[in-house]
Design an enzyme around this catalytic site. Structure first.
Site, PDB file in Angstrom:
ATOM      1  N   PHE A 117     -12.669  -6.507  10.654  1.00 12.06           N
ATOM      2  CA  PHE A 117     -12.033  -5.197  10.671  1.00 12.06           C
ATOM      3  C   PHE A 117     -13.097  -4.177  11.039  1.00 12.06           C
ATOM      4  CE2 PHE A 117      -8.810  -2.230   9.462  1.00 12.06           C
ATOM      5  CZ  PHE A 117      -7.657  -2.978   9.428  1.00 12.06           C
ATOM      6  N   GLN A 237      -9.201  12.121   8.344  1.00  9.83           N
ATOM      7  CA  GLN A 237      -9.372  11.104   9.377  1.00  9.83           C
ATOM      8  C   GLN A 237      -8.192  11.016  10.345  1.00  9.83           C
ATOM      9  OE1 GLN A 237      -9.156   6.682   8.387  1.00  9.83           O
ATOM     10  NE2 GLN A 237     -11.290   6.961   8.914  1.00  9.83           N
ATOM     11  N   HIS A 239      -6.675   8.479  12.926  1.00 10.33           N
ATOM     12  CA  HIS A 239      -6.755   7.075  13.303  1.00 10.33           C
ATOM     13  C   HIS A 239      -6.629   6.990  14.814  1.00 10.33           C
ATOM     14  CE1 HIS A 239      -5.907   2.828  13.630  1.00 10.33           C
ATOM     15  NE2 HIS A 239      -6.143   2.673  12.346  1.00 10.33           N
ATOM     16  N   LEU A 249       1.504   4.300  13.215  1.00 12.57           N
ATOM     17  CA  LEU A 249       0.216   3.643  13.280  1.00 12.57           C
ATOM     18  C   LEU A 249       0.278   2.211  13.798  1.00 12.57           C
ATOM     19  CD1 LEU A 249      -2.701   4.399  12.089  1.00 12.57           C
ATOM     20  CD2 LEU A 249      -2.204   2.457  10.679  1.00 12.57           C
ATOM     21  N   GLU A 252      -5.590  -1.508  12.979  1.00 11.09           N
ATOM     22  CA  GLU A 252      -6.898  -1.869  13.496  1.00 11.09           C
ATOM     23  C   GLU A 252      -6.999  -3.382  13.699  1.00 11.09           C
ATOM     24  OE1 GLU A 252      -9.050   0.335  10.851  1.00 11.09           O
ATOM     25  OE2 GLU A 252     -10.175   1.194  12.502  1.00 11.09           O
ATOM     26  N   ARG A 283     -13.512   4.585  12.819  1.00 12.46           N
ATOM     27  CA  ARG A 283     -12.373   5.331  13.335  1.00 12.46           C
ATOM     28  C   ARG A 283     -12.745   6.658  13.954  1.00 12.46           C
ATOM     29  NH1 ARG A 283      -8.214   3.891   8.497  1.00 12.46           N
ATOM     30  NH2 ARG A 283      -8.044   1.744   9.204  1.00 12.46           N
ATOM     31  N   HIS A 364      -4.207  10.690   9.709  1.00 11.54           N
ATOM     32  CA  HIS A 364      -4.008   9.443   8.989  1.00 11.54           C
ATOM     33  C   HIS A 364      -4.415   9.471   7.521  1.00 11.54           C
ATOM     34  CE1 HIS A 364      -3.485   5.224   8.494  1.00 11.54           C
ATOM     35  NE2 HIS A 364      -4.766   4.993   8.287  1.00 11.54           N
ATOM     36  N   ARG A 406     -13.463   7.319   6.335  1.00 12.63           N
ATOM     37  CA  ARG A 406     -13.146   6.087   5.615  1.00 12.63           C
ATOM     38  C   ARG A 406     -13.108   4.891   6.560  1.00 12.63           C
ATOM     39  NH1 ARG A 406      -8.570   3.037   4.932  1.00 12.63           N
ATOM     40  NH2 ARG A 406      -7.111   4.566   5.764  1.00 12.63           N
TER      41      ARG A 406
HETATM   42  C1  FAD Z   1       0.557   3.367   8.512  1.00 11.81           C
HETATM   43  C2  FAD Z   1      -0.592   3.232   7.564  1.00 11.81           C
HETATM   44  C3  FAD Z   1      -1.345   2.066   7.540  1.00 11.81           C
HETATM   45  C4  FAD Z   1      -2.411   1.923   6.660  1.00 11.81           C
HETATM   46  N1  FAD Z   1      -3.138   0.755   6.650  1.00 11.81           N
HETATM   47  C5  FAD Z   1      -4.146   0.612   5.752  1.00 11.81           C
HETATM   48  C6  FAD Z   1      -4.886  -0.623   5.665  1.00 11.81           C
HETATM   49  O1  FAD Z   1      -4.637  -1.576   6.400  1.00 11.81           O
HETATM   50  N2  FAD Z   1      -5.865  -0.723   4.753  1.00 11.81           N
HETATM   51  C7  FAD Z   1      -6.171   0.321   3.922  1.00 11.81           C
HETATM   52  O2  FAD Z   1      -7.069   0.163   3.115  1.00 11.81           O
HETATM   53  N3  FAD Z   1      -5.473   1.480   3.962  1.00 11.81           N
HETATM   54  C8  FAD Z   1      -4.476   1.654   4.854  1.00 11.81           C
HETATM   55  N4  FAD Z   1      -3.779   2.838   4.898  1.00 11.81           N
HETATM   56  C9  FAD Z   1      -4.066   3.885   3.921  1.00 11.81           C
HETATM   57  C10 FAD Z   1      -3.414   3.564   2.604  1.00 11.81           C
HETATM   58  O3  FAD Z   1      -2.195   2.898   2.805  1.00 11.81           O
HETATM   59  C11 FAD Z   1      -3.112   4.791   1.777  1.00 11.81           C
HETATM   60  O4  FAD Z   1      -4.221   5.623   1.746  1.00 11.81           O
HETATM   61  C12 FAD Z   1      -2.789   4.381   0.370  1.00 11.81           C
HETATM   62  O5  FAD Z   1      -1.754   3.447   0.357  1.00 11.81           O
HETATM   63  C13 FAD Z   1      -2.427   5.538  -0.515  1.00 11.81           C
HETATM   64  O6  FAD Z   1      -1.993   5.023  -1.762  1.00 11.81           O
HETATM   65  P1  FAD Z   1      -1.746   5.930  -2.996  1.00 11.81           P
HETATM   66  O7  FAD Z   1      -1.427   5.038  -4.126  1.00 11.81           O
HETATM   67  O8  FAD Z   1      -2.879   6.860  -3.148  1.00 11.81           O
HETATM   68  O9  FAD Z   1      -0.488   6.815  -2.573  1.00 11.81           O
HETATM   69  P2  FAD Z   1       0.941   6.442  -1.956  1.00 11.81           P
HETATM   70  O10 FAD Z   1       1.136   4.997  -1.768  1.00 11.81           O
HETATM   71  O11 FAD Z   1       1.141   7.350  -0.815  1.00 11.81           O
HETATM   72  O12 FAD Z   1       1.899   6.849  -3.123  1.00 11.81           O
HETATM   73  C14 FAD Z   1       2.102   8.163  -3.499  1.00 11.81           C
HETATM   74  C15 FAD Z   1       3.060   8.151  -4.662  1.00 11.81           C
HETATM   75  O13 FAD Z   1       3.083   9.428  -5.243  1.00 11.81           O
HETATM   76  C16 FAD Z   1       4.404   9.838  -5.427  1.00 11.81           C
HETATM   77  N5  FAD Z   1       4.386  11.291  -5.381  1.00 11.81           N
HETATM   78  C17 FAD Z   1       3.844  12.099  -4.443  1.00 11.81           C
HETATM   79  N6  FAD Z   1       3.988  13.375  -4.783  1.00 11.81           N
HETATM   80  C18 FAD Z   1       4.621  13.379  -5.971  1.00 11.81           C
HETATM   81  C19 FAD Z   1       5.049  14.404  -6.834  1.00 11.81           C
HETATM   82  N7  FAD Z   1       4.849  15.673  -6.552  1.00 11.81           N
HETATM   83  N8  FAD Z   1       5.689  14.058  -7.964  1.00 11.81           N
HETATM   84  C20 FAD Z   1       5.916  12.768  -8.272  1.00 11.81           C
HETATM   85  N9  FAD Z   1       5.521  11.754  -7.484  1.00 11.81           N
HETATM   86  C21 FAD Z   1       4.879  12.069  -6.349  1.00 11.81           C
HETATM   87  C22 FAD Z   1       5.189   9.143  -4.368  1.00 11.81           C
HETATM   88  O14 FAD Z   1       6.517   8.991  -4.779  1.00 11.81           O
HETATM   89  C23 FAD Z   1       4.478   7.814  -4.299  1.00 11.81           C
HETATM   90  O15 FAD Z   1       4.993   6.949  -5.282  1.00 11.81           O
HETATM   91  C24 FAD Z   1      -2.720   2.988   5.797  1.00 11.81           C
HETATM   92  C25 FAD Z   1      -1.957   4.161   5.815  1.00 11.81           C
HETATM   93  C26 FAD Z   1      -0.920   4.295   6.710  1.00 11.81           C
HETATM   94  C27 FAD Z   1      -0.164   5.587   6.754  1.00 11.81           C
END
Ligand code: FAD
Ligand code: SF4
Ligand code: FES
Lengths: 606, 256
Positions: A117, A237, A239, A249, A252, A283, A364, A406
Site C-alpha cells: 500500500f 488530505q 486523495h 474514491l 489505493e 497521497r 478525503h 495520512r
Molecule cells: C471511500 C473511502 C475509503 C477509505 N479507505 C480507507 C482504507 O482503505 N484504509 C483506511 O485506513 N482508511 C480509509 N478511509 C478512511 C476511513 O474510512 C475513515 O477515516 C474512518 O472510517 C473514519 O471512522 P470514524 O469511526 O472516525 O467515523 P465514521 O465511520 O465516519 O463514523 C462516524 C459516526 O459518527 C456518527 N455521527 C456523526 N455526527 C454525529 C452527531 N452529530 N451525532 C451523533 N452521531 C454522529 C455517524 O452516525 C457515524 O456513526 C477511507 C475513507 C473513505 C471515504
C-alpha cells in the site's frame, strides 16, 4: 426533555465509536452509543484497501518501520510517541479483530494476508512492504460489521438516529451531551461520566469529496463551540484517485496491485515526481503531481483529470520493465478489485479491464480535529491539560499520528488502536469518577438555536449557501494554496455566515424526520470547520504534507515543527460573527528522533 | 434531458389528512448518467425541502437508501437515470420499500428488520481460548471463500422487503437475516452454527421461504440470496454444515 444516564456515552458508531464501546463495556462500564445514522451506515464501511500492521506474515516487518513510514508520510508533523504506539498496538488490535471473527483474506499457511500500500516500506524506506491486512476490497465494511456484531453480542445500548447537537459542560468538565431524536424531534439529555466523540470527518465542506453526505463535521463543531480547540485543521488530505466529476474514491489498492497513472501522452508521470516508489508515493505527493500535470496541460484532453490504468497488458508491461516476475490477468483483477470494477461500471460506465479510468483528486480525510493525548483524552491546550470527561478518537480526533498527511490504511489503524485505548481508559476512569451534576436547563440554548433555524424567514436556500462554501473551499483551500486565495475564502465564509444567521429559510416545519432542519444545522457546523481550516491554513507559512502553498513552497522545520490549535473565542456558540484565536506553541513530539536520527526531519523523497 | 419524478409522499403530521399520496416533480437539465439519489436531492434542495429520505455514503455501501424504483427495490445512489426513465415524460416512480411501516415519505421503520437480524445471533462465536502465541486463528483461503458471498451484506433490506412471504407475514425473519446467519454458519472458525440452525428451523425461519426468487435480483451487493437460503435449508436437513457448499461453485466475486 428526556434525561438518560450512562457512565459512558459514545457519540458516533463508526469504527472508532464501536471499538471504544466494546472495550469500555468489556471493562465493566455502562455504555450507550448515540449515532445520527444506524451504526452500519457509518462511513467506516466505505474504507476499501486495508488496515496496516507489521504482522510480518508474508515478509519481514517491524512496528518501528511502520512508525517510520507514518512519521515520514506525515511530513514529520506526526507526534512520534503516538506514531510508535499506533504501530505497536496495531498488531494486537488487528489480531483481536480476527478473534472477533473478521474474515481477513488468508496467506497460503492460513494467516492474515497482507499486501502493499502506498507509503508503506520495509527497513526505513528501502522498498515497498506487504503490510495492509485486507478482506477483499471491503476491509472497512468488514471492520464495521464485525464491531457492530460484537457490540450486539455484548448488549451495548444503542440510540440509533439520535443526532448529537451539543456537549454539556460543568465548568471545565464534560458531563454529557444533548441529542435530537430524529424520529420525534425531541431533545434528549445524556448525562455521563465520560463522553467519547467518534463522529468522523467533514469532507462535505469541499465540492469534490469521497465522503458521505453525513460527514459534515457537526460532532467536531459542537465541541469546538464549547471552547475545546481544533488541532491542525490546515491539514486536509485530497486523495489522488477520485472518480472524475463524482469524487467517489478508488482504492489505493489499485496501484498496490500494479495500477499506473498516465497523462495525456501516455507517460507514467510519477516516474518524474517519485523516481523510486513511483505510483505508490504518499497521497499528498501523488495529488500534487496530478495537479502539476493538469496545470502543465498534460491532463487528458487538456482537462483536469488523468488516467489510472489497471489493464493487465499495461500492468504486466511495467512489471516486466521493473524486473518483477509477478504477472496479473483479468481474473486476478476480478477477484481482487471487484468493488472497483463495480464502481467504475455503475457510476461512469467505464470497464477498467478494457479502458483506463479517469480520475482527479478528491477531498478525503481530515488529519486535524479534536486534540487528544495517546489515551484519547481530549486536551485544552498546548500543555496537554486534559478536558475531564471528554474523549475523542478516529477521524474527528487529532492525536496526532497522521501529521501533515495520512498514509493509506492508517486511518483504520487509528480507529481501532485509539478507539480501544480510549475505551479501556474510560472503563478505568468511570470506576472511580462521580457523575458531576448537570447545569440547570441544559438544553435551553440549543433549543433556541433550533427554533431560530426552523422559523427563519429569509430568502436564501441552505443548498445555495452550502454550494458556495464547497466551491470556495475547493478553489482556494485545497491541493494548492496562496495567501490571496485563502483570504478571499475567509472573506466569503464571513459573508456566508452572515447570510446563514440572517437570511435563510427552510420548508419543513414538522418535528418528525425533519431532514431539512438537520441539513440546515449541519451547514452551520460546516462553516465552523471551514473557518478554522482556512484560518489555520493562511497562518501556516510553509508547505508541509497536504498543506501546500504556492507562496511558501518549502517546509520550514525551524519555525513550523509545531501544531496549530484553533480556538473559537466567542462564548456564545451561535454568535453571528464568531472570532477565533490561533496558538502555535504545541511542539511536535520527536522522541524517536532523539534516539534514532533516521526519525529526524529530512526531505521526503520517494 | 427533462425527467418527471412520481414520488409516494406521506406526512405523518398532516393531522386528519395524514394519508399517503402521489406527487410529481419535474426536473430539467438532467444528465442520463446522473444518479437517482442526486436527482432526489435536486428535488429536495431546489423544489421541496420537506421531501424526506435516508441517505449517506452515496456510493452503494452504507445501505441507507433502498427504495422501490419503478416497482423494484434498488439503492437510489446506484441507479442511473437513463436506466429507469420510462414513457414520454421520462418518468421515474419512487416509493418506500414495502412491508415495513412508513414513517414519512420514503423513510420506513427499520426496527422490525433489525429485530429479525438480531434473532439469528449475527455475531462470531468461538469459546476456545485464542492461540497461545497471541496471534490470529488460522483458516485456509478456501474455507474463507466458502462464506465470502454473504459477508457482502450491508443490511439495506432490499431483499427482505421484496419478499412476498415477508409481506404476508412480518414474523418471517426474512432473507437478510438468513444471509447474515449464513455468513457465520459456514465460517469454519464459528461454533454457534448449531444454535443458528435451530433458530432458523423454527416456523418463522427458513421454511417460510417459498423460493420466489425476488430477493436475489433485488440485492445491490449481488449476493446470491436464494442460494444462501437453500444452503441453510440443506444444512438444517442434514444436521451438519460440512460438504454443503462445493468450493468449485462459489459465486464469483465479479459481477458483470
Ligand atoms: C471511500 C473511502 C475509503 C477509505 N479507505 C480507507 C482504507 O482503505 N484504509 C483506511 O485506513 N482508511 C480509509 N478511509 C478512511 C476511513 O474510512 C475513515 O477515516 C474512518 O472510517 C473514519 O471512522 P470514524 O469511526 O472516525 O467515523 P465514521 O465511520 O465516519 O463514523 C462516524 C459516526 O459518527 C456518527 N455521527 C456523526 N455526527 C454525529 C452527531 N452529530 N451525532 C451523533 N452521531 C454522529 C455517524 O452516525 C457515524 O456513526 C477511507 C475513507 C473513505 C471515504
Ligand atoms: S442480502 Fe443484499 S439486499 Fe439483503 S440486506 Fe443484504 S445487501 Fe441488502
Ligand atoms: S447512500 Fe449509501 S448505499 Fe446509497
Amino acid at each position: 426533555m428526556i434525561i438518560h444516564k450512562h457512565e459512558v456515552v459514545i457519540v458516533g458508531a463508526g469504527g472508532a465509536g464501536l471499538m471504544a464501546a466494546l472495550y469500555a463495556s468489556r471493562g465493566g462500564a455502562d455504555v450507550a452509543v448515540v449515532s445520527k445514522l444506524y451504526p452500519t451506515r457509518s462511513h467506516t464501511g466505505a474504507a476499501l484497501g486495508g488496515i496496516g500492521a507489521a504482522l510480518g506474515n508474508l515478509e519481514e516487518d517491524k512496528p518501528l518501520w511502520h512508525a517510520f513510514d507514518t512519521v515520514k508520510g506525515g511530513d514529520y508533523l506526526a507526534d512520534q510517541d503516538a506514531a510508535l504506539i499506533l504501530a505497536e498496538n496495531a498488531v494486537d488490535a488487528i489480531v483481536e479483530l480476527e478473534h472477533m471473527g473478521l474474515p481477513f483474506d488468508r496467506t497460503p499457511d492460513g494467516k492474515i494476508s497482507q499486501r502493499r500500500f502506498g507509503g508503506h516500506t520495509s527497513n526505513f524506506g528501502e522498498k515497498p512492504v506487504r503490510r495492509a491486512c485486507h478482506s477483499a476490497d471491503r476491509t472497512g465494511h468488514m471492520i464495521l460489521q464485525t464491531l457492530y456484531q460484537q457490540c450486539i453480542k455484548n448488549n451495548v445500548n444503542f440510540f440509533d438516529e439520535f443526532h448529537v447537537v451539543d456537549v454539556i459542560m460543568n465548568g471545565d468538565a464534560c458531563v454529557g451531551a444533548v441529542a435530537l431524536e430524529l424520529s420525534t424531534g425531541e431533545f434528549h439529555v445524556f448525562h455521563a461520566k465520560a463522553v467519547f466523540f467518534a463522529t468522523g470527518g467533514w469532507g462535505r465542506v469541499w465540492q469534490i469529496t469521497s465522503n458521505a453526505h453525513s460527514l459534515t463535521g457537526d460532532g467536531a463543531a459542537v465541541v469546538f463551540r464549547r471552547g475545546i480547540p481544533m488541532e491542525d485543521m490546515e491539514f486536509y488530505q485530497f486523495h489522488p484517485t477520485g472518480l472524475y466529476g463524482l469524487g467517489v474514491l478508488l482504492t489505493e489498492g489499485i496501484r498496490g496491485e500494479g495500477g499506473i497513472l498516465l497523462n495525456r501522452n501516455g507517460e507514467r508521470f510519477m516516474e518524474k515526481y517519485a523516481p523510486k516508489i513511483k505510483d505508490l508515493a504518499s497521497r499528498d505527493v501523488v495529488s500534487r503531481s496530478i495537479y502539476l500535470e493538469v496545470r502543465d496541460g498534460n491532463g487528458i484532453k487538456g482537462s483536469n483529470y488523468v488516467h489510472l490504468d489497471i489493464r493487465p497488458q499495461t500492468v504486466n508491461r511495467y512489471l516486466a520493465e521493473a524486473g518483477e516476475t509477478r504477472r496479473i490477468d483479468d481474473d486476478y483483477i476480478r477477484k481482487n478489485l471487484a468493488e472497483t470494477l463495480d464502481v467504475c461500471r455503475t457510476y461512469i460506465g467505464v470497464d477498467p479491464l478494457t479502458e483506463p479510468i479517469p480520475i482527479q483528486p478528491t477531498a478525503h480525510y481530515s488529519m486535524g480535529g479534536i486534540p487528544t493525548n495517546i489515551d484519547a483524552e481530549a486536551i485544552w491546550d498546548a500543555q496537554g491539560t486534559v478536558v475531564r470527561g471528554l474523549y475523542a478518537a478516529g477521524e474527528v480526533a487529532c492525536v496526532s499520528v497522521h501529521g501533515a498527511n495520512r498514509l493509506g490504511t492508517n486511518s483504520l489503524v487509528d480507529l481501532v488502536v485509539f478507539g480501544r485505548r480510549g475505551g479501556m481508559k474510560m472503563a478505568e476512569f468511570v470506576k472511580t469518577a462521580e457523575f458531576l451534576p448537570l447545569p440547570n436547563n441544559p438544553t435551553a440554548q440549543i433549543e433556541a438555536e433550533f427554533q431560530r433555524i426552523r422559523n427563519a424567514k429569509g430568502k436564501t436556500r441552505i443548498h445555495e449557501l452550502r454550494t458556495r462554501m464547497q466551491k470556495v473551499m475547493m478553489d482556494h483551500v485545497s491541493v494548492f494554496r496562496t495567501e490571496s486565495g485563502m483570504n478571499q475564502a475567509i472573506e466569503e465564509l464571513k459573508e456566508l455566515r452572515h447570510l446563514y444567521m440572517t437570511d435563510t429559510f427552510i420548508e419543513d416545519r414538522g418535528t418528525k424526520y425533519n431532514t431539512d432542519l438537520m441539513e440546515a444545522w449541519e451547514l452551520g457546523c460546516m462553516l465552523d470547520m471551514a473557518d478554522s481550516t482556512a484560518l489555520s491554513a493562511v497562518n501556516r507559512k510553509e508547505s508541509r504534507g497536504a498543506h501546500s502553498r504556492e507562496d511558501y513552497k518549502d517546509r520550514d522545520d525551524v519555525n513550523w515543527m509545531v501544531h496549530t490549535l484553533a480556538y473559537r473565542e466567542t462564548d456564545d456558540p451561535y454568535a453571528p460573527t464568531p472570532t477565533y484565536r490561533l496558538d502555535t506553541t504545541k511542539k511536535v513530539d520527536t522522541s524517536l528522533a532523539n534516539e534514532d536520527e533516521r526519525f529526524l526531519p529530512k526531505e521526503r523523497t520517494y | 434531458m427533462d425527467i418527471t419524478f412520481r414520488i409516494r409522499r406521506y406526512n405523518p403530521e398532516a393531522g386528519g389528512k395524514a394519508k399517503p399520496y402521489w406527487q410529481e416533480f419535474e426536473l430539467k437539465d438532467v444528465e442520463p448518467t446522473n444518479r437517482v439519489l442526486e436527482m432526489l436531492h435536486r428535488v429536495k434542495w431546489e423544489q421541496d425541502g420537506t421531501l424526506s429520505f435516508r441517505r449517506s455514503c452515496s456510493s452503494g455501501i452504507c445501505g441507507s437508501d433502498a427504495m422501490r424504483i419503478n416497482g423494484r427495490n434498488m439503492l437510489a445512489c446506484k441507479v442511473l437515470v437513463r436506466d429507469v426513465v420510462t414513457g414520454a415524460k421520462n418518468t421515474i416512480q419512487v416509493e418506500p420499500i414495502l412491508g415495513l411501516p412508513v414513517l414519512k415519505d420514503l423513510i420506513v421503520d427499520m426496527e422490525p428488520f433489525f429485530a429479525h437480524y438480531r434473532e439469528v445471533m449475527p455475531y462470531f462465536i468461538n469459546n476456545d481460548p485464542v492461540p497461545a502465541n497471541g496471534r490470529e486463528r488460522l483458516q485456509s483461503q478456501e474455507d474463507r471463500d466458502i462464506f465470502d458471498d454473504t459477508t457482502n451484506c450491508i443490511l439495506c433490506a432490499a431483499c427482505t422487503t421484496s419478499c412476498p412471504s415477508f409481506w404476508a407475514n412480518g414474523k418471517y425473519v426474512g432473507p437478510a437475516a438468513i444471509v447474515q446467519a449464513h455468513r457465520f454458519i459456514f465460517d469454519s472458525r464459528d461454533q454457534g452454527w448449531k444454535d443458528r440452525l435451530a433458530v432458523l428451523s423454527e416456523p418463522n425461519g427458513v421454511w417460510r421461504c417459498r423460493t420466489i426468487y425476488n430477493c436475489t435480483p433485488a440485492c445491490p451487493r449481488h449476493i446470491e440470496v436464494t442460494r444462501a437460503i437453500g444452503e441453510v435449508k440443506l444444512a438444517i436437513q442434514r444436521g451438519k454444515r460440512e460438504g454443503i457448499i462445493d468450493p468449485a461453485t462459489i459465486p464469483s466475486k465479479f459481477h458483470g
